[in-house]
Design a protein around this motif. Structure first.
Motif, mmCIF file in Angstrom:
data_model
loop_
_atom_site.group_PDB
_atom_site.id
_atom_site.type_symbol
_atom_site.label_atom_id
_atom_site.label_comp_id
_atom_site.label_asym_id
_atom_site.label_seq_id
_atom_site.Cartn_x
_atom_site.Cartn_y
_atom_site.Cartn_z
ATOM 1 N N VAL A 1 95.104 -20.393 -6.544
ATOM 2 C CA VAL A 1 96.300 -19.640 -6.938
ATOM 3 C C VAL A 1 96.744 -18.710 -5.809
ATOM 4 N N LYS A 2 95.805 -18.023 -5.185
ATOM 5 C CA LYS A 2 96.152 -17.112 -4.081
ATOM 6 C C LYS A 2 96.771 -17.877 -2.908
ATOM 7 N N THR A 3 96.241 -19.063 -2.626
ATOM 8 C CA THR A 3 96.808 -19.881 -1.550
ATOM 9 C C THR A 3 98.232 -20.297 -1.886
ATOM 10 N N LEU A 4 98.467 -20.685 -3.131
ATOM 11 C CA LEU A 4 99.810 -21.073 -3.555
ATOM 12 C C LEU A 4 100.786 -19.903 -3.425
ATOM 13 N N VAL A 5 100.358 -18.724 -3.865
ATOM 14 C CA VAL A 5 101.227 -17.546 -3.782
ATOM 15 C C VAL A 5 101.554 -17.228 -2.325
ATOM 16 N N GLU B 1 105.348 -19.052 -9.677
ATOM 17 C CA GLU B 1 104.923 -19.404 -11.034
ATOM 18 C C GLU B 1 103.860 -20.491 -10.981
ATOM 19 N N VAL B 2 102.773 -20.296 -11.714
ATOM 20 C CA VAL B 2 101.765 -21.349 -11.840
ATOM 21 C C VAL B 2 101.582 -21.687 -13.310
ATOM 22 N N MET B 3 101.265 -22.954 -13.549
ATOM 23 C CA MET B 3 100.897 -23.392 -14.895
ATOM 24 C C MET B 3 99.459 -23.877 -14.857
ATOM 25 N N LEU B 4 98.602 -23.227 -15.641
ATOM 26 C CA LEU B 4 97.205 -23.617 -15.737
ATOM 27 C C LEU B 4 97.104 -24.810 -16.681
ATOM 28 N N LEU B 5 96.472 -25.886 -16.213
ATOM 29 C CA LEU B 5 96.488 -27.153 -16.927
ATOM 30 C C LEU B 5 95.110 -27.562 -17.424
ATOM 31 N N GLY B 6 95.071 -28.072 -18.639
ATOM 32 C CA GLY B 6 93.864 -28.652 -19.206
ATOM 33 C C GLY B 6 94.227 -29.325 -20.513
ATOM 34 N N GLN B 7 93.442 -30.309 -20.938
ATOM 35 C CA GLN B 7 93.719 -30.962 -22.221
ATOM 36 C C GLN B 7 93.588 -29.957 -23.362
ATOM 37 N N ASN B 8 92.662 -29.017 -23.243
ATOM 38 C CA ASN B 8 92.541 -27.904 -24.181
ATOM 39 C C ASN B 8 92.038 -26.694 -23.418
ATOM 40 N N VAL B 9 92.958 -25.884 -22.930
ATOM 41 C CA VAL B 9 92.572 -24.753 -22.078
ATOM 42 C C VAL B 9 91.710 -23.749 -22.817
ATOM 43 N N GLN C 1 92.226 -12.869 -14.824
ATOM 44 C CA GLN C 1 92.017 -12.910 -13.375
ATOM 45 C C GLN C 1 93.231 -13.515 -12.661
ATOM 46 N N VAL C 2 93.801 -14.561 -13.251
ATOM 47 C CA VAL C 2 94.981 -15.181 -12.645
ATOM 48 C C VAL C 2 96.161 -14.216 -12.685
ATOM 49 N N ALA C 3 96.348 -13.551 -13.816
ATOM 50 C CA ALA C 3 97.458 -12.601 -13.956
ATOM 51 C C ALA C 3 97.346 -11.456 -12.954
ATOM 52 N N ASP C 4 96.135 -11.152 -12.521
ATOM 53 C CA ASP C 4 95.905 -10.054 -11.575
ATOM 54 C C ASP C 4 96.214 -10.425 -10.128
ATOM 55 N N VAL C 5 96.482 -11.700 -9.852
ATOM 56 C CA VAL C 5 96.760 -12.121 -8.472
ATOM 57 C C VAL C 5 98.070 -11.484 -8.010
ATOM 58 N N GLU C 6 97.996 -10.740 -6.943
ATOM 59 C CA GLU C 6 99.161 -10.018 -6.434
ATOM 60 C C GLU C 6 100.243 -10.990 -5.964
ATOM 61 N N GLY C 7 101.468 -10.703 -6.384
ATOM 62 C CA GLY C 7 102.600 -11.527 -5.974
ATOM 63 C C GLY C 7 102.930 -12.664 -6.926
ATOM 64 N N LEU C 8 102.084 -12.902 -7.932
ATOM 65 C CA LEU C 8 102.342 -13.974 -8.889
ATOM 66 C C LEU C 8 103.251 -13.445 -9.995
ATOM 67 N N GLU C 9 104.459 -13.993 -10.066
ATOM 68 C CA GLU C 9 105.466 -13.472 -10.995
ATOM 69 C C GLU C 9 105.311 -14.004 -12.415
ATOM 70 N N ILE D 1 102.492 -12.929 -17.799
ATOM 71 C CA ILE D 1 102.120 -14.096 -18.598
ATOM 72 C C ILE D 1 103.299 -14.432 -19.506
ATOM 73 N N CYS D 2 103.840 -15.615 -19.345
ATOM 74 C CA CYS D 2 105.082 -15.994 -20.014
ATOM 75 C C CYS D 2 104.948 -15.952 -21.532
ATOM 76 N N ARG D 3 106.032 -15.509 -22.158
ATOM 77 C CA ARG D 3 106.068 -15.431 -23.618
ATOM 78 C C ARG D 3 106.425 -16.799 -24.205
ATOM 79 N N HIS D 4 105.559 -17.731 -23.937
ATOM 80 C CA HIS D 4 105.724 -19.082 -24.477
ATOM 81 C C HIS D 4 104.345 -19.653 -24.743
ATOM 82 N N LEU D 5 104.177 -20.234 -25.900
ATOM 83 C CA LEU D 5 102.890 -20.827 -26.263
ATOM 84 C C LEU D 5 103.128 -22.179 -26.912
#
Length: 463
Positions: free
Chosen positions: A211-215, A221-229, A248-256, A282-286
């Motif tokens: 995630v830090k490398t991507l930022v 914006e990142v989407m964490l993926l799994g069949q059942n996260v 921990q992901v939400a704490d990554v600096e610069g991640l909107e 953390i997006c308001r979508h579930l």
């Protein structure tokens, strides 16, 4: 030499080989990757594209490609049929261009009867590999262009992944990040645990580093993926909950923005709801698949929750985040579904007020328990119920989506609209917005007044 080192060695061999072939042809080699299925398949395709790009190939349409890859899905029968239909077309194309290579990968290739059918009926396919072989693609690519024989490489399971391989993202400003692989739920209608294997989680350290490398490369914006996260971390030692990882992901600096999917209702925790509530990025979508509103049918599906428990969970989520957008999956015509079962589903849609619903007619998948269940629902009944569900979803979805009309909200601009002068973006609630703008806005977050709701999208203007 480790397996990863071996594949990196093959990347170098591929690059030299493709350069030699391109020199003989007098032009760069071209590839086409077609993706069928879910976000995880799309993410896998980005890996395939990244490897091919590093090796010097250029992306093109099917008719011009020297290598065509179909990354397949087998969750529903229509996905299988689409692939078979495309393979029929490619048969004629390959007769005109015999040097063209055709590869199949993904979930369909993990089903033995499918592979046997392809071997027998589609001799023009050069390479077949499965979901567990993705990390060996550099080696398979080299062999495909150097061996005069069909290559079939299928593993039942693997502890390796392709996460550190090159990737060609569809968007420069957002990306999926695999946090786990496989599924242990064994819903009776679903083939995924058989083709994707058992659950295994990546370590938080690996995920956060990615995630830090991507930022650092401009991803907002990142989407964490799994069949059942929600099952994340159970295979790790020590165990780490998904809520802990999400924080921990939400704490990554610069991640909107942070998104994730898919969540299974059976183990969505209070801790996760709290983490979502307190972190503004953390997006308001579930996305919370229910599949059916009938407790008896949910039991047959092996979903491990009841209608009542699901509704309690929805109430809890809305109490914590009143503005959240909820989306779901619903299957119509599961074996044994009665009129009352279906009415229970319709009433649940009304009660939950989903922004949108992904609706599916039940698709019998060979190898799943549901495929042999009695009381398969007649097709005519399924079609009639499906039409009624669509109408209910349309009506309730328009009402839910329209709640933001007149508000000014941040929109992540994603692309040019087909209509001249318009841009298209997305609210954190995953609702699409069209508004006047310019291409230089792509990848930025701008404030847009939502002038009018047009069902499942908005028209607005920048403020």
């Amino acid at each position: 030499m480790t397996s990863k080192e071996m594949q990196r060695d093959f990347l170098e061999k591929d690059t030299a080989l493709m350069r030699d072939i391109a020199a003989q042809l007098g032009r760069p080699l071209r590839y086409h990757v077609a993706t069928f299925g879910c976000q995880m398949n799309a993410h896998d395709s980005e890996k395939l594209k990244g490897i091919l790009t590093v090796c010097g190939l250029e992306e093109s349409g099917e008719d011009e490609a020297d290598l065509i890859i179909y990354n397949t899905c087998t969750v529903r029968e229509n996905a299988d049929q689409r692939v078979y239909g495309r393979l029929g077309y490619l048969s004629g194309l390959k007769k005109k261009r015999p040097d063209m290579k055709i590869a199949l990968c993904g979930c369909m290739m993990q089903e033995p009867h499918v592979v046997e059918k392809i071997k027998k009926s589609y001799p023009h396919v050069d390479l077949i590999f499965g979901t567990h072989n993705l990390y060996t693609f550099p080696e398979l690519l080299y062999r495909t262009f150097t061996e005069d024989a069909r290559i079939v490489e299928l593993l039942d399971s693997s502890n390796e992944s392709a996460e550190d391989m090159p990737s060609e993202r569809n968007y420069a400003f957002k990306s999926g990040v695999n946090i786990m692989f496989g599924c242990n739920n064994f819903c009776t209608y679903c083939i995924v645990p058989y083709v994707r294997g058992r659950e295994r989680s990546r370590t938080p350290e690996e995920i956060i580093a990615e995630v830090k490398t991507l930022v650092s490369k401009g991803v907002v914006e990142v989407m964490l993926l799994g069949q059942n996260v929600n099952s994340y971390g159970k295979t790790l030692e020590p165990q780490v909950s998904f809520a802990e990882l999400l924080q921990q992901v939400a704490d990554v600096e610069g991640l909107e923005r942070v998104r994730f999917m898919t969540s299974h209702p059976k183990d969505l925790s209070d801790e996760l709801i709290e983490v979502m509530k307190k972190n503004k990025n953390i997006c308001r979508h579930l996305h919370l698949p229910v599949q059916s509103g009938s407790t008896s049918l949910l039991k047959k599906m092996n979903r491990k929750y009841t209608r009542e428990k699901y509704l309690e969970l929805v109430d809890k989520i809305r109490a914590a985040m009143p503005d959240i957008s909820l989306t779901t999956d619903i299957i119509v015509g599961f074996p044994g579904e009665t009129d009352q079962d279906f009415e229970d589903t319709l009433s649940l849609v009304e009660l939950c007020g989903y922004d949108s619903v992904f609706t599916f007619e039940y698709s019998k998948r060979t190898g799943t328990p549901a495929a042999t269940m009695p009381d398969q629902v007649p097709e005519a009944v399924v079609k009639e119920r499906f039409a009624r569900l669509l109408e209910t979803v349309r009506r309730t979805g328009e009402k839910a989506s329209g709640r933001f009309e007149g508000a000014t909200m941040p929109v992540l601009v994603e692309e040019k609209n087909r209509e001249e002068g318009l841009m298209t973006g997305r609210l954190e609630h995953n609702i699409v917005v069209h508004f006047p703008g310019t291409p230089d806005m792509i990848g930025t977050i701008v404030d847009v007044k939502l002038d009018s709701c047009k069902g499942f999208y908005y028209l607005g203007h920048r403020v």
